[in-house]
Scaffold this motif. Structure first.
Motif, PDB file in Angstrom:
ATOM      1  N   ALA A  94       0.902  -1.187   0.049  1.00  0.00           N
ATOM      2  CA  ALA A  94       0.039   0.084  -0.062  1.00  0.00           C
ATOM      3  C   ALA A  94       0.891   1.241  -0.155  1.00  0.00           C
ATOM      4  N   GLU A  95       1.948   1.071   0.423  1.00  0.00           N
ATOM      5  CA  GLU A  95       3.095   2.475   0.521  1.00  0.00           C
ATOM      6  C   GLU A  95       4.005   2.375  -0.538  1.00  0.00           C
ATOM      7  N   ARG A  96       3.855   1.656  -1.601  1.00  0.00           N
ATOM      8  CA  ARG A  96       4.970   1.502  -2.670  1.00  0.00           C
ATOM      9  C   ARG A  96       4.253   2.410  -3.838  1.00  0.00           C
ATOM     10  N   ILE A  97       4.659   3.644  -3.610  1.00  0.00           N
ATOM     11  CA  ILE A  97       4.070   4.672  -4.611  1.00  0.00           C
ATOM     12  C   ILE A  97       5.335   5.377  -5.273  1.00  0.00           C
ATOM     13  N   ALA A  98       5.215   5.055  -6.574  1.00  0.00           N
ATOM     14  CA  ALA A  98       6.157   5.644  -7.605  1.00  0.00           C
ATOM     15  C   ALA A  98       5.499   6.891  -8.487  1.00  0.00           C
ATOM     16  N   VAL A  99       6.227   7.880  -8.739  1.00  0.00           N
ATOM     17  CA  VAL A  99       5.892   9.022  -9.357  1.00  0.00           C
ATOM     18  C   VAL A  99       6.655   9.293 -10.685  1.00  0.00           C
ATOM     19  N   PHE A 100       6.375   9.469 -11.707  1.00  0.00           N
ATOM     20  CA  PHE A 100       7.252   9.966 -12.755  1.00  0.00           C
ATOM     21  C   PHE A 100       6.744  11.195 -13.322  1.00  0.00           C
ATOM     22  N   ASP A 101       7.585  12.114 -13.567  1.00  0.00           N
ATOM     23  CA  ASP A 101       7.203  13.137 -14.399  1.00  0.00           C
ATOM     24  C   ASP A 101       7.291  12.684 -15.963  1.00  0.00           C
ATOM     25  N   HIS A 102       6.503  13.329 -16.694  1.00  0.00           N
ATOM     26  CA  HIS A 102       6.208  12.878 -18.127  1.00  0.00           C
ATOM     27  C   HIS A 102       7.102  13.423 -19.077  1.00  0.00           C
ATOM     28  N   ASP A 103       6.983  14.815 -19.588  1.00  0.00           N
ATOM     29  CA  ASP A 103       7.826  15.219 -20.664  1.00  0.00           C
ATOM     30  C   ASP A 103       9.225  15.458 -20.452  1.00  0.00           C
ATOM     31  N   GLY A 104      10.058  14.728 -21.151  1.00  0.00           N
ATOM     32  CA  GLY A 104      11.323  14.710 -20.868  1.00  0.00           C
ATOM     33  C   GLY A 104      11.886  13.411 -19.924  1.00  0.00           C
ATOM     34  N   THR A 105      11.007  12.799 -19.305  1.00  0.00           N
ATOM     35  CA  THR A 105      11.132  11.861 -18.404  1.00  0.00           C
ATOM     36  C   THR A 105      10.844  10.342 -18.938  1.00  0.00           C
ATOM     37  N   GLY A 302      12.388  12.513 -12.418  1.00  0.00           N
ATOM     38  CA  GLY A 302      12.401  13.586 -13.273  1.00  0.00           C
ATOM     39  C   GLY A 302      13.267  13.744 -14.250  1.00  0.00           C
ATOM     40  N   ASN A 303      13.491  15.011 -15.043  1.00  0.00           N
ATOM     41  CA  ASN A 303      14.655  15.167 -15.857  1.00  0.00           C
ATOM     42  C   ASN A 303      15.153  16.439 -15.795  1.00  0.00           C
ATOM     43  N   VAL A 304      16.342  16.559 -16.321  1.00  0.00           N
ATOM     44  CA  VAL A 304      17.011  17.930 -16.458  1.00  0.00           C
ATOM     45  C   VAL A 304      16.587  18.579 -17.850  1.00  0.00           C
ATOM     46  N   GLY A 305      16.101  19.898 -17.685  1.00  0.00           N
ATOM     47  CA  GLY A 305      15.397  20.613 -18.627  1.00  0.00           C
ATOM     48  C   GLY A 305      15.093  21.845 -18.045  1.00  0.00           C
ATOM     49  N   THR A 306      14.085  21.801 -16.883  1.00  0.00           N
ATOM     50  CA  THR A 306      14.019  22.787 -16.167  1.00  0.00           C
ATOM     51  C   THR A 306      14.041  22.380 -14.812  1.00  0.00           C
ATOM     52  N   LYS A 307      13.891  23.278 -13.660  1.00  0.00           N
ATOM     53  CA  LYS A 307      13.972  22.797 -12.492  1.00  0.00           C
ATOM     54  C   LYS A 307      12.633  22.389 -11.769  1.00  0.00           C
ATOM     55  N   GLY A 308      11.749  21.830 -12.778  1.00  0.00           N
ATOM     56  CA  GLY A 308      10.432  21.531 -12.190  1.00  0.00           C
ATOM     57  C   GLY A 308      10.448  20.457 -11.686  1.00  0.00           C
ATOM     58  N   ASP A 309      11.173  19.584 -11.423  1.00  0.00           N
ATOM     59  CA  ASP A 309      11.094  18.246 -10.722  1.00  0.00           C
ATOM     60  C   ASP A 309      11.625  18.108  -9.310  1.00  0.00           C
TER      61      ASP A 309
END
Length: 626
Positions: A94-105, A302-309
């Motif tokens: 229940a606690e195994r949560i994964a989050v991915f940024d999308h664009d560029g990731t 996340g990804n390198v491109g902006t500091k958004g992540d």
């Protein structure tokens, strides 16, 4: 913490024997992981059952598109550690949560795909309201340079998105987005958008889901595009999508049954309003995750491109449970694209906090499911000769420069700009034609530097020589960058004439601004004027020779940043130009800024003594002079 180890903190009070080690963690059977990774690789259609040998191969490598190395080991160690029952590092499902940024990731973000959908919607809007074709930002969007609009500000981009889509029902918007996703083609690779999703990341998603992780996408793109995209490309349902979203309201839109119009039972739809509710970026991402999931993720990418992540990855790292963070670096110009950030904030954060940087060029065996090739840059049209009539040079349409510049109008506009927004003295002033005047992202591309744009669309170097001193007078610059000459060459001026024009410009400028160092930014190649490249290079060589002859005390510098616009084949590459194939896109400008920025930094900081610019400022740029 080692750069090669995920954060795996055992609970206090556990014995050493209960704690997981990399070796014991990897002993966990991974057959299911490998089979799921193989399913992603070969597609979602039913396949025959694998042979024992195939199953053993898949089980041995659940991430077949990843090279062996610290990053891949960290992922496998982390997954094994948090799923090993009885271990101190075990995390309940229940606690195994994964989050991915999308664009560029998860997918190529140049250009941003949601932006391509927006351009498609804008074109449909302009068909209904043709007067909008001449209004901003619609006019710029219609050129195809949506990167320019995005870099005017993410909130501005989101506002434009939702104001353009306002009045439509959410379900209809998502249906239109789904149709667009299935039919549109990527402008650089000329394949359906789904084919520019990163295969290594799709394998990683399959690996996590096979081990009872709940995988979410947390994107700054619009929610009505991201929901169908996530389902179509990754099999992630709309309930697992967190994205930027507008205000909506419920409206009665008509009878449920058209044949029973008098019935009180009306159809209700959620309708988009022209107002941004949530811009899901930077510090807002953790807030959105908390609101929608109610748990802190133990994995974030996340990804390198902006500091958004950065905020999302830091929040994940603050979890009490074992956790892992990945940051994708775009450093593969041949298979995808190579770019970074003007401020380098994401990589600096990765170094400070110990995140794993995924180097696309060295960590991934393949970037996409199938090898992709960038579209060949289109060549300008050439008139066909009549039958039996050989094509002679006079039959080829002459590529001429723009019409003459209205200098009275341009100088008046410059004076008004100096009056209303006086430039801070002592910075760098950029002079040139439309390749400078259209460079609207200077502040982003030269952070922390005092850079003033004084470009004049359509001007020639021979004209600029007479007016440059007046244009830069209010700025009193320490550095003047001259990016002109392409229109002179297009008008038929010889290399010697270009050199003489630059010589006259330097004499006039240095008489008026003796403190200034003058930088000649070499004439850059373009797709539209490909046939002029030899003459452009001859003009560049003539100017470079003049600068070299002036010697160390001449306060002249020659910078060749043309590699910014070239692909691996040495030809101008499509993503660096607008649809007119002549003017730099935001990607092209960002790339040449990476090469020019170190030169300006050294000159503005006083590093302008003899030999101070002999070092190469970028991987393929040359700076000589003084």
């Amino acid at each position: 913490m080692s750069d090669h180890e995920p954060v795996v903190a055992p609970h206090s009070g556990d014995s050493a024997a209960d704690r997981v080690s990399p070796a014991s963690a990897m002993a966990v059977p991974l057959v299911a992981l490998g089979l799921l990774a193989a399913a992603v690789w070969f597609g979602s259609a039913p396949k025959p059952a694998p042979t024992p040998q195939q199953a053993d191969t898949a089980a041995a490598d659940p991430l077949p598109s990843w090279h062996e190395g610290p990053t891949k080991r960290a992922i496998l160690d982390f997954v094994a550690a948090v799923t090993r029952r009885g271990a101190a590092t075990f995390v309940p499902a229940a606690e195994r949560i994964a989050v991915f940024d999308h664009d560029g990731t998860l997918v190529c973000e140049k250009p941003v795909l949601h932006g391509m959908f927006l351009v498609d919607r804008v074109r449909a809007l302009v068909e209904r309201q043709p007067e909008l074709a001449h209004e901003e930002p619609y006019a710029t969007l219609l050129t195809g340079d949506l990167e320019f609009v995005r870099r005017l500000g993410k909130k501005f981009f989101a506002d434009i998105t939702f104001s353009t889509l306002a009045g439509a029902a959410e379900e209809r918007l998502e249906a239109e987005a789904r149709d667009f996703i299935r039919t549109a083609r990527h402008p650089v690779f000329d394949v359906p958008f789904g084919e520019v999703a990163y295969q290594p990341m799709k394998e990683l998603i399959a690996l996590l889901r096979s081990q009872d992780f709940r995988v979410w996408i947390c994107s700054g793109s619009g929610v009505h595009f991201m929901r169908p995209a996530a389902e179509e490309w990754y099999g992630i349902g709309p309930e697992y999508v967190i994205a930027s979203r507008p205000l909506t309201e419920m409206r009665e839109v008509g009878p449920v049954d058209p044949d029973a119009a008098a019935s009180p039972n009306k159809r209700l739809d959620l309708v988009v309003l022209p107002e941004l509710l949530v811009l899901n970026d930077e510090d807002r991402k953790p807030v959105s995750i908390g609101e929608q999931i109610g748990r802190r993720p133990i994995f974030a990418a996340g990804n390198v491109g902006t500091k958004g992540d950065i905020a999302m990855l830091r929040w994940s790292q603050s979890a009490d449970r074992p956790n892992l963070q990945l940051l994708v670096l775009h450093d593969d110009a041949e298979r995808e694209m190579a770019y970074g950030e003007p401020t380098n904030a994401s990589l600096e954060a990765a170094a400070a906090y110990g995140w794993h940087v995924v180097h696309m060029a060295s960590d991934w065996k393949r970037v996409f499911a199938s090898p992709l090739h960038k579209k060949a840059a289109p060549r300008p049209a050439v008139a066909e000769p009549a039958a039996g009539d050989p094509l002679t040079p006079t039959d080829v349409p002459a590529a001429t420069g723009p019409p003459p510049t209205d200098w009275a109008k341009e100088l008046a506009a410059c004076a008004e700009l100096d009056r209303t927004s006086p430039p801070t003295p002592g910075g760098a002033c950029l002079l040139g034609s439309s390749n400078i005047s259209r460079w609207a992202t200077l502040a982003d591309d030269f952070p922390g530097l005092n850079v003033v744009n004084r470009g004049v669309s359509g001007c020639r170097l021979e004209e600029l020589a007479d007016h440059a001193a007046v244009i830069v007078a209010a700025a009193r610059p320490r550095v003047v960058v001259v990016a002109a000459g392409t229109n002179d060459v297009s008008d038929g001026r010889t290399a010697e004439e270009v050199r003489r024009s630059f010589q006259r410009l330097t004499a006039n400028l240095q008489a008026a601004q003796p403190q200034a160092t003058i930088v000649f930014l070499a004439i850059s190649p373009t797709i539209r004027r490909r046939d002029q490249r030899d003459r452009q290079q001859a003009a560049n060589a003539a100017v470079e020779e003049f600068i070299a002859a002036r010697g160390a005390g001449g306060r002249l510098v020659y910078v060749d940043a043309n590699a910014a616009f070239l692909g691996p084949d040495g030809e101008p590459t499509a993503e660096c130009f607008l649809d007119d194939l002549q003017h730099p896109s935001t990607i092209g400008n960002a790339r040449r800024a990476e090469l020019l920025r170190p030169v300006l930094q050294r000159l503005l900081q006083g590093g302008d003594g003899p030999g101070g610019l002999q070092a190469t400022p970028g991987p393929a740029a040359a700076a000589t002079g003084e």
